[in-house]
Scaffold this motif. Structure first.
Motif, mmCIF file in Angstrom:
data_model
loop_
_atom_site.group_PDB
_atom_site.id
_atom_site.type_symbol
_atom_site.label_atom_id
_atom_site.label_comp_id
_atom_site.label_asym_id
_atom_site.label_seq_id
_atom_site.Cartn_x
_atom_site.Cartn_y
_atom_site.Cartn_z
ATOM 1 N N LEU A 8 50.616 46.049 33.386
ATOM 2 C CA LEU A 8 49.369 46.406 33.721
ATOM 3 C C LEU A 8 48.536 45.392 34.666
ATOM 4 O O LEU A 8 48.656 44.270 34.305
ATOM 5 N N PRO A 9 47.911 45.730 35.429
ATOM 6 C CA PRO A 9 47.132 44.804 36.308
ATOM 7 C C PRO A 9 45.592 44.227 35.701
ATOM 8 O O PRO A 9 45.224 45.458 35.278
ATOM 9 N N ASP A 10 45.498 43.078 36.083
ATOM 10 C CA ASP A 10 44.160 42.648 35.365
ATOM 11 C C ASP A 10 43.083 43.248 36.370
ATOM 12 O O ASP A 10 43.233 43.715 37.413
ATOM 13 N N HIS A 11 41.821 43.329 35.778
ATOM 14 C CA HIS A 11 40.876 44.038 36.526
ATOM 15 C C HIS A 11 40.365 43.154 37.823
ATOM 16 O O HIS A 11 39.887 43.897 38.810
ATOM 17 N N ARG A 12 40.909 42.150 37.838
ATOM 18 C CA ARG A 12 40.598 41.234 39.080
ATOM 19 C C ARG A 12 41.743 41.319 40.126
ATOM 20 O O ARG A 12 41.581 40.490 41.059
ATOM 21 N N TRP A 13 42.559 42.274 39.957
ATOM 22 C CA TRP A 13 43.987 41.732 40.692
ATOM 23 C C TRP A 13 43.636 42.461 41.958
ATOM 24 O O TRP A 13 44.041 41.534 42.953
ATOM 25 N N THR A 15 40.965 42.391 44.148
ATOM 26 C CA THR A 15 40.309 41.201 44.627
ATOM 27 C C THR A 15 40.937 40.055 44.901
ATOM 28 O O THR A 15 41.030 39.568 46.081
ATOM 29 N N ASN A 81 55.019 42.088 40.461
ATOM 30 C CA ASN A 81 53.886 41.824 40.665
ATOM 31 C C ASN A 81 53.652 41.451 42.204
ATOM 32 O O ASN A 81 53.598 40.312 42.497
ATOM 33 N N GLN A 121 44.715 34.415 39.990
ATOM 34 C CA GLN A 121 44.064 35.743 39.571
ATOM 35 C C GLN A 121 44.684 37.036 39.805
ATOM 36 O O GLN A 121 44.183 38.004 39.376
#
Length: 224
Positions: A8-13, A15, A81, A121
């Motif tokens: 699952l990607p981080d919310h900043r992925w 950007t 990723n 990030q």
């Protein structure tokens, strides 16, 4: 972008991926892989073998003297990723018969003088793999495919040389994975995860040895 269904990607992925690819010579970017410590031992072992070097606790080792807060150059990226510059990726894929295998694509990009980078990030969270992905047969076929690609155009002396070297693979791979396990897995789970590490890496090493002398066989189809 290539995000496998095990993460699952981080919310900043998004950007971070955009920032990483803003440099004109950057063709591909990846980032840290945080491993869920509550996963079953087999999945933890698979995550340590495949992506352990990209765990946030170890990512600084890849940066060497570079500032870890900025995108820094890398020779390898985590296969779960990834983000590619689309036009360049399509050029590379037109020259292959079997689709996107990231190690092969990344090597081709580097031969063109393009850069691979890691952005701290561009985080993803490893939340578990399909049972088939963590099976011993899958690891065997993955290792055999890797060896076949490495010596695809080589003569028998080169193949034999790699086969002899592969005798040390089980020990080398397990020791490497144990180092990442210590950073990613709670100490209370080290024993069971280590057992699976040994089994998975032994299967990979066996497949790699076979691939050097017998070729890929049907390993690509079975691995897919």
């Amino acid at each position: 972008a290539l995000l496998e269904d095990m993460v699952l990607p981080d919310h900043r992925w998004l950007t971070a991926a955009s920032e990483a690819l803003s440099a004109p010579r950057t063709a591909a970017a990846g980032g840290p892989v945080t491993i869920d410590p509550s996963l079953p031992a087999r999945h933890l072992a698979l995550a340590c073998t495949e992506f352990g070097r990209f765990h946030p606790n170890l990512i600084a080792r890849l940066a060497y003297t570079n500032n870890i807060e900025d995108p820094f150059p890398a020779t390898r990226l985590p296969g779960c990723n990834l983000a590619y510059r689309r036009a360049v990726l399509l050029e590379v894929l037109q020259q292959t018969q079997h689709g996107l295998i990231e190690t092969e694509v990344n090597e081709s990009l580097q031969k063109r003088g393009l850069d691979l980078v890691v952005h701290s990030q561009m985080k993803v969270f490893f939340v578990g793999a399909r049972h088939s992905a963590s099976s011993l047969s899958s690891r065997f076929n993955h290792g055999r495919l890797f060896a076949h690609q490495r010596v695809a155009n080589a003569g028998w002396l080169t193949r034999l040389s790699w086969f002899v070297k592969s005798a040390a693979l089980p020990a080398v791979l397990v020791l490497r994975a144990l180092r990442t396990m210590r950073a990613a897995v709670p100490p209370t789970r080290w024993l069971t995860v280590a057992v699976w590490l040994g089994a998975l890496e032994a299967a990979w090493a066996a497949g790699e040895s076979v691939g050097y002398v017998a070729g890929g066989g049907h390993s690509l189809e079975r691995w897919q």
